[in-house]
Each structure stands twice: as C-alpha cells, then as structure tokens.
Design a protein around this motif. Structure first.
Motif, mmCIF file in Angstrom:
data_model
loop_
_atom_site.group_PDB
_atom_site.id
_atom_site.type_symbol
_atom_site.label_atom_id
_atom_site.label_comp_id
_atom_site.label_asym_id
_atom_site.label_seq_id
_atom_site.Cartn_x
_atom_site.Cartn_y
_atom_site.Cartn_z
ATOM 1 N N SER A 56 12.180 -17.605 -47.972
ATOM 2 C CA SER A 56 12.972 -18.420 -48.585
ATOM 3 C C SER A 56 13.280 -17.257 -49.274
ATOM 4 C CB SER A 56 12.132 -19.748 -49.060
ATOM 5 O OG SER A 56 11.479 -18.868 -49.671
ATOM 6 N N GLN A 57 13.354 -16.830 -50.079
ATOM 7 C CA GLN A 57 13.472 -15.212 -50.847
ATOM 8 C C GLN A 57 12.988 -14.408 -50.180
ATOM 9 O OE1 GLN A 57 13.781 -16.455 -54.738
ATOM 10 N NE2 GLN A 57 11.265 -16.377 -54.930
ATOM 11 N N SER A 88 27.209 -18.001 -42.399
ATOM 12 C CA SER A 88 28.750 -18.810 -42.740
ATOM 13 C C SER A 88 28.902 -18.442 -43.625
ATOM 14 C CB SER A 88 27.425 -20.158 -43.129
ATOM 15 O OG SER A 88 26.582 -20.286 -43.772
ATOM 16 N N GLN A 89 28.495 -17.584 -44.697
ATOM 17 C CA GLN A 89 29.906 -17.102 -46.001
ATOM 18 C C GLN A 89 29.826 -16.025 -45.842
ATOM 19 O OE1 GLN A 89 28.698 -19.569 -49.427
ATOM 20 N NE2 GLN A 89 28.446 -21.258 -48.308
ATOM 21 N N ASN A 91 28.939 -12.804 -48.057
ATOM 22 C CA ASN A 91 28.256 -12.114 -50.065
ATOM 23 C C ASN A 91 28.732 -11.188 -50.085
ATOM 24 O OD1 ASN A 91 26.243 -10.849 -51.434
ATOM 25 N ND2 ASN A 91 25.932 -13.142 -51.518
ATOM 26 N N SER A 116 22.578 -15.541 -52.715
ATOM 27 C CA SER A 116 21.927 -16.146 -51.385
ATOM 28 C C SER A 116 22.563 -15.984 -50.311
ATOM 29 C CB SER A 116 22.265 -17.067 -51.581
ATOM 30 O OG SER A 116 21.171 -18.281 -52.506
ATOM 31 N N TYR A 118 23.373 -16.858 -45.894
ATOM 32 C CA TYR A 118 23.169 -17.691 -44.954
ATOM 33 C C TYR A 118 23.627 -18.050 -43.628
ATOM 34 C CZ TYR A 118 24.344 -20.720 -49.514
ATOM 35 O OH TYR A 118 24.379 -20.847 -50.986
ATOM 36 N N GLN A 120 23.536 -18.486 -39.297
ATOM 37 C CA GLN A 120 22.917 -19.233 -38.177
ATOM 38 C C GLN A 120 23.243 -18.051 -37.445
ATOM 39 O OE1 GLN A 120 26.276 -21.706 -39.186
ATOM 40 N NE2 GLN A 120 27.316 -20.266 -38.478
ATOM 41 N N THR A 131 21.195 -24.417 -40.351
ATOM 42 C CA THR A 131 21.296 -23.360 -41.966
ATOM 43 C C THR A 131 20.380 -23.609 -42.812
ATOM 44 O OG1 THR A 131 23.965 -24.861 -41.071
ATOM 45 C CG2 THR A 131 23.186 -23.517 -43.606
ATOM 46 N N THR A 133 18.983 -20.681 -46.220
ATOM 47 C CA THR A 133 19.734 -20.188 -46.803
ATOM 48 C C THR A 133 18.180 -19.201 -47.738
ATOM 49 O OG1 THR A 133 20.345 -22.750 -47.904
ATOM 50 C CG2 THR A 133 19.797 -20.892 -49.410
ATOM 51 N N ARG A 135 17.535 -16.444 -49.736
ATOM 52 C CA ARG A 135 17.670 -16.159 -51.742
ATOM 53 C C ARG A 135 17.114 -14.463 -51.853
ATOM 54 N NH1 ARG A 135 18.397 -18.395 -56.395
ATOM 55 N NH2 ARG A 135 17.672 -17.699 -57.792
#
Length: 843
Positions: A56-57, A88-89, A91, A116, A118, A120, A131, A133, A135
C-alpha cells in the motif's frame, strides 16, 4: 476437430485444448487426405490480470538519484494473456519503466512529503486490472556517526599536531562535520575537526600551540570533544570523543655529574665523551640537549645526539688548548620538561708552553725602497719558550712570494729578488705584502703579522732616442713642424715637461710645446733673409721631481720657392724694320728672382709668339732676343706687334713683361725710299757724349772713394770681415728692422698686441706675431706688388714711348736711337712688399 462421415473414433478425431488470443493462429496438419473437419470451440469467461507484490505504501530517502529504482512490480494473468503495465496518472517525481518504478526528478527536500502512483494492467482482450494506489513517502535520511563515542590518550608533552580520531558516518549525501564543543572550555584551540588527506573524510586533531603549554596533566586530565555531522538539513547527528591526558615522565642522566682527564699532547685527532640519558615515555632520539662551558670564551667542546643519549666531542685540535680545566653544563629536554644542568668536569694535563715573540709588534710594518739589493736584511724575529728542549722554527703565509723570504731557523726577513715599484704598481700588481708569521715548537704555534711595503723612488725619465731629426720647409710663425716623434717614458707615469734649447739665439726661431714635445716656428722663418737651414738643438725632458734626460734635435728647414721672377721693366719697346737680317740682336731683357736657392732662382726666358703663327724671333738663356728667320714677308712698315715675355724660375713660378715690336712708317719722296732708323750706338755724334760721360763718372768714383776712406773708416774695415761675419751682420740687421716694424704694428694700445707666449715662458726674442697662413700672405703681397709695378711700368713705358715717338716725328729724324733704358731697376722698390724688409741691405 471432428471429420464428417468418419465417425468419432480416436483415429479420426483431432483434439486441441489451449487458450488463444485474438488473431491467434494455430498450425494444423492431418494424416488423412481429402477429409473435411468441423471445429468445435468451447469458450470460457475471461479473468482480470492482477499485481502479486504491490504494497500500500513504501518510504524512500530524498538522496536517491534520478533513475534509481524504488520498486519493481510483478503483474500476473491466469490465462497467460499478453499483458502491459502502465500508470493511469503521470507523477512529478516517479515514472514507470519496464515494470520498474524509478526516480523521475530530484527528491531533495527539507521535510518529508508523500506522493501516490496508480499502476494498472491491461490484457490482450483489453481487460484492465483493478486500480491500485501505490503510496510513496519521501523522507530525509538522518546522518549517523558510527565511530563515536570512544576515547583516546595523549601525552602532555606532545608538541606536534596529531590526528586523534577519524570520523565514520552514514548518510546518502555529502556530510560536513564540525567541532561542536570542548569541555572543559579553553581560550586556546586545543582540538580541531577538519578534513583528512582523504577528500570527504573528517578527523579530530590535537593542535599544538608553541607559545604556551597546550596540555597539562596537572590542570586538565580529560577533555570531552563533541562533534556534529550534517548533510545541510536537519536533523544532524552528534558524537563524543573522550581525550585523556597522560602525565609526562622526565628524562634522567645516568652518568652525570662526573670527571674526565684528557692529555693535551695526545696524538688523537679528537676526544669523545659519551653521556647516557633515559626517558620512559619519549624516544631518546627525540630529546634535545643544551651545553654551556666554563670558561666560555675558549670552549673546545660540542654535542651530538645518539641513540643512548649524547656525545661530548672536542671540536678543535686539543694540542692547542692552554686552559687547564673546563666545566661542561649539560641539560636535556623531552619536549615538556627540562632536566639539569648536570656538570661534566674535564681536566687537561701535560699542557705545552707556547713560544712567545719577544720583539714583534701586533702588526709590524716594514718599508723597503725599490731596487734594493738582493739579500738585504730587513728584520729579525726573536722568540722565548719556557720548554727549553723545544726548537722553534719560523714560517709565514702566504708562501707564494717572489721578493721576500723568512729564514726558518733564524727568523730573519730578507730580499730574494730585485723589484721595481713602477713595474708592479702600474700593471696592477701589489706593492704591499702582508704576511702571517708563525713560530712553532712542533706542538704549539705563536702568530703575528708583518706588512712589507715597497717604497717608490723617483726614477729618471727617458727619451725614446738620443738624436732626433726634423725635416720641414720654411713657414710662418706658430706653424706646427712635422713631428720628430719626440717621446719620453717615466716609470712613475708622471706628467713630463719638454723644453728646447737651440744654442742661444737660434732658439727664437723655434718653440716647443712643453706638454707634447711638438715643435713650432717661433716666428716667420725665411731662408731668403738668412735664417739658418740647419739648427742643432737640445731637447730636455723633466719630471716633477726635477730629474731630466736630454737628446739632440737637428732641425733641417728647406727653402721654398716663394719669389716670382720680376723683369727689370714692365714694358719693352723695340724699333726694327721688316728687312732685318737673321741673327740681328734686337734687345737684351733681364729678370731677377729673390730666392737664394739656386734651384729656385735659375731663370728660363720665353717669348710667346703663338699669335704670329711662327717663331720669327728667338730669346736665349741670357734674355737676348734676336731675329730667328726672314721677317720681310710677314711684317709691314707702320705695324706694331705686342708679344709677352716670360721668366720662369726652377720652381715653376712665372713672371711676365710686354715686348712691343714697332715697325715705323717710312718717309716717302719722289726719289727716296724709307730709311732704316739709326741705332744709338751707331749715331756719329754719340761717341763724344759717351766719352764725356765716362770721364765724369770716373771723377765721381774717385771722389766718393776718397770721402769713404777719410770719413767712413769702419766701412773700410767691413771688407776685413769673413763671409760668415758679413752674413751674420746682415741677418741681424734684417731681424732688427723686422722687430721694429712689428713693434710699431703691435702697439700697446692695440688689443691684439698681447704676447701669446707669456704662459709658455718664451724668451722676449721670439716673434709674437699671430700665426697666419704664410703662403697666402706672400702670394697676396706679391700679387699686389706685381699689379702695382705692372700698372706703373706700363704707364711709364707708354708715356716714354709716346714722347720719344713724337720727338722723332717732329724733328723728322726717325728713331735716332733705340729706347732700351726707359726704366732702371730699383732694388728698394722692386720687393718693397716682401714682408716689409729693406732688400737693399741684403744685397
């Protein structure tokens, strides 16, 4: 795959089970030909791809570089489809490359921050995963000093900069370490943190301060040295180094004080006295020693450091020592503590008695004149020695001397060669010789000094020759004669003075430059008025001390051709007829030359007939002009021919006169022709006149002779003088007249009458006239004289000829005589411009 009509037996059925993707191609082959198969496809539902390992992070440090990998993704697909991973985005700080998440841009920051991503997955059927996330928290890494805390020891007598500890620290970035504090506090910087020889590495150093004691066990036993290291952002790490001071142990002498006895007359070149020192905490080679000596003025000892302590050595020839005992005070220092002084007593035995000069001054000075005879005794040294068995010998330095010597047994100084002060001094050699004199008994030596000076004695100057000859020609006063190369040498190179003596009176003809020896005319020199052609003189050179040398000088002055021949008349008239016979004498002309030299006064006559086109007339060596050829056809009655007469002396000087040949016109009657003119000597009545004139002249001569004998008795005695006396009297008379003329000219009111020779102490008999160009003066005088005589002669001749011609014409008695004596040569005026000298007295 089932064949049609073939049944479904195993031989006829083809089985295939696989997962396929879109546009997938499977290779199919059959062992049977000409069969048709049916394809049966069983399609199941698609499953989504997924990430197997993504948390997760995560936490990363901001010192990571661009393209450093922070995480690697593990995408999965149960159907083995082709899959692709993407974000997806986008950074700002991270990027995805080949399933790896890498640093995209600088993460440097003062404070932590999160971001963060993302990721995929997409399979070949276009199905995306869930999707996710991801971190990432970016943090600054805290520096960590790994080598501290710890402790070190250092001696209180340490006197050099020392690296106490090398700092080890962990941080992803470049660290800077600094000294934070030192406890207890001190105004002096005892410790320092700085980079070591390795770039980027830091160490803790002890700093020695020479002006005072940096470490003192009795004052401070332990120091707490605090150090911080930072990457330029908070937080930083701090470490502590404990420095313990160790008390110094002073060095110790193990064999002092003590005594040593050394023999003065030992053949050993030197003595060594070892001294042993111990030090528990300092290497003995690092110890320093001090040494003083009593008496200090003549201490013959020095010190060297050894591995066991020090060596005391003699630094001079011990046989020269005259002091019976020395106390040597020795100290030792280990950098912190000085121990001592300890005394080493040295006694000297069997001291020799040194010879002593009995009669020598501290610096004896001896003067010896140049040219002193070889072997001359200059001085004798005497010495005393308390050791009666010792034999004293003498020597001196430098020994490379060519003029003096000292006897080794007697001490006598004497000359061994002749010497000349001038030959030494003027070529740069020494004339003073300083020697160090030694008197030795083979064990000890006494010294003194002596300076021997060569004294200069005035030497006689020397002329280069005993007889000089000077040849020149007559000239005006102050003219420099050709150099006789009179030269003199003087050993002292002093300024010499030259003087000239030409046996009294003749000295006035010449003068000499007293500084150079050059000879000048003392006045106008003229051989034609009796100045001597040869003069014998004495040349004397004198130095400032009055010493002289003399040589003979013969001065030969040659006469110059300075007189131009002068005809008795400026104009001659001759009357003749065209019918004159060949050889007829027309006239006798005469010219004179004032030069006394036969070469110059020999005259050759000439007659210029270039305008007649022929040589009708001839003139011989006596000046007799005659008819040389038939002239009847070349000349006419009533014609006058003017010719130029010339008189050339032996030097080429030419004097001129004019000859007029007059052919008179005849008196014409009906029955007569022109008659030839009577000549004077052929005129009948002239014979009586000649006889009468001769009687009168004879009577006058007798009368004059009687008067001279009666009233001029000294005149009769003149004839009794020799020719030399006559010549001397004539020269004297000429000089007196010349002096009178000059004295009249150089009056006292005339500013130019100052005697130029007064500074040279020239006799009053010398001519004070200024130096002028004699040749120009004579030529100017003669040109003026010739022009005056020529103009006067021409006028008189023309006037006389015209009067005679008119007289003859009026009486109709044509040319009763030939005019040959219109002008009588006057010796008083013929040379009146020749230096204003009365020529009559000279002839």
């Amino acid at each position: 795959m089932l064949p049609y009509g073939g049944g479904s037996t195993p031989d006829n059925t083809y089985y295939m089970s696989t997962s396929v993707s879109v546009d997938w191609t499977y290779p199919f082959t059959s062992k049977y030909d000409n069969r048709v198969y049916a394809i049966v496809a069983v399609v199941t539902a698609n499953k989504k791809p997924y990430f197997d390992n993504i948390p997760s992070q995560i936490h990363v440090f901001d010192h990571l570089a661009i393209n450093d990998v922070v995480w690697t993704l593990d995408p999965q697909d149960t159907e083995n489809d082709d899959i692709s991973v993407s974000l997806s985005q986008t950074n700002t700080y991270f990027k995805l490359s080949s399933n790896e998440i890498k640093v995209k841009s600088s993460l440097s920051t003062t404070n932590s921050f999160p971001t963060s991503l993302y990721p995929q997955i997409r399979d070949s059927c276009g199905v995306y995963s869930e999707t996710i996330t991801f971190r990432i928290i970016v943090e600054n890494e805290k520096p960590i000093i790994t080598s501290l805390p710890m402790s070190v020891e250092i001696s209180e007598n340490n006197k050099a900069e020392t690296l106490l500890h090398t700092i080890d620290a962990i941080d992803g970035e470049t660290l800077i370490c600094e000294l934070h504090s030192v406890l207890p506090f001190s105004n002096d910087t005892v410790f320092e943190v700085k980079e070591t020889a390795t770039p980027g590495e830091y160490g803790i150093y002890y700093v020695y301060i020479p002006r005072n004691r940096s470490l003192d066990y009795d004052s401070v036993v332990r120091y707490d040295v605090s150090v911080t290291c930072t990457d330029g952002r908070q937080p930083s790490d701090e470490g502590h180094l404990m420095v313990y001071v160790i008390k110094n142990i002073p060095p110790e002498f193990t064999d002092l004080p003590r005594e040593e006895i050394l023999p003065q007359q030992s053949t050993s070149s030197g003595f060594t006295i070892p001294i042993v020192v111990t030090d528990a905490d300092t290497a003995r080679t690092s110890l320093s020693y001090g040494l003083t000596c009593e008496p200090s003025a003549s201490c013959p000892f020095s010190r060297t450091t050894t591995s066991t302590g020090a060596d005391i050595k003699t630094n001079v020839d011990f046989s020269t020592i005259q002091v019976p005992a020395f106390d040597i005070h020795v100290t030792v220092n280990d950098g912190d503590t000085t121990v001592g002084s300890k005394v080493l007593s040295v006694y000297v035995e069997n001291i020799n008695d040194i010879p002593v000069f009995a009669n020598a001054e501290s610096d004896l000075k001896i003067g010896v004149e140049e040219n002193t005879a070889v072997g001359t005794l200059l001085y004798t040294y005497f010495t005393t020695d308390l050791d009666s068995v010792d034999v004293v010998t003498y020597s001196w330095t430098p020994t490379t001397n060519s003029y003096f010597d000292i006897d080794s047994a007697s001490g006598q100084i004497s000359t061994v060669a002749e010497f000349d002060y001038d030959n030494l001094f003027y070529v740069g050699f020494a004339t003073n010789f300083r020697f160090v004199v030694r008197a030795t008994d083979t064990k000890d030596t006494a010294t003194t000094t002596v300076t021997i000076s060569i004294v200069n004695v005035n030497d006689v100057p020397t002329l280069s020759n005993t007889h000089y000859v000077l040849n020149d020609t007559e000239n005006v006063g102050e003219t420099l004669l050709s150099s006789p190369n009179i030269d003199a040498s003087d050993p002292e190179n002093e300024t010499l003075r030259y003087t000239l003596d030409c046996n009294g009176y003749n000295t006035t003809y010449f003068e000499m430059d007293e500084s150079t020896g050059d000879v000048y005319f003392g006045g106008d020199f003229d051989s034609d008025i009796g100045h001597p052609p040869v003069t014998e003189c004495n040349v004397t050179v004198t130095d400032p001390g009055g010493l002289t040398d003399t040589a003979f000088l013969t001065i030969n002055i040659a006469d110059t051709n300075d007189f131009t021949p002068i005809f008795e008349r400026d104009y001659y008239n001759v009357f003749l007829f065209p019918t004159e016979d060949i050889g007829t004498i027309l006239i006798n002309v005469s010219a004179s030359d004032g030069d006394i030299t036969e070469t110059w006064n020999t005259i050759t006559y000439g007659l210029d007939q270039s305008g007649l086109g022929n040589s009708y007339f001839n003139i011989d060596e006596n000046g007799t002009i005659t008819v040389a050829m038939d002239i009847s056809a070349s000349f006419n009655y009533g014609q006058t021919v003017i010719l130029t007469l010339s008189a050339t002396d032996g030097g080429g000087l030419v004097g001129y006169s004019t000859l007029s040949l007059i052919f008179p016109e005849t008196t014409t009657t009906s029955s007569t022709t022109t008659e030839r003119p009577f000549k004077t000597e052929t005129y009948p009545d002239n014979g009586y006149w000649y006889l009468l004139a001769g009687i009168v002249l004879m009577m006058n001569a007798v009368l004059i002779t009687k008067l001279c004998i009666r009233y001029c008795r000294p005149c009769a005695e003149i004839d009794k003088r020799t020719e030399a006396q006559k010549r001397a009297d004539r020269i004297k008379a000429a000089q007196e007249r010349k002096a009178k003329v000059k004295s009249d000219f150089f009056s006292t009111d005339d500013p130019w009458s100052v005697n130029k020779y007064q500074s040279k102490n020239v006799s009053e008999k010398q001519d004070p006239a200024p130096a002028i160009n004699r040749k120009n003066k004579r030529s100017d005088d003669k040109s003026i004289n010739s022009s005056d005589q020529g103009s006067q002669g021409t006028t008189n001749a023309n006037r006389s000829s015209m009067d005679s011609f008119d007289s003859l014409s009026s009486s109709k008695n044509l040319f009763p005589y030939n005019q040959q004596s219109h002008h009588i040569f006057n010796p008083e005026t013929g040379r009146k411009n020749k230096r204003n000298v009365d020529q009559k007295s000279l002839w």
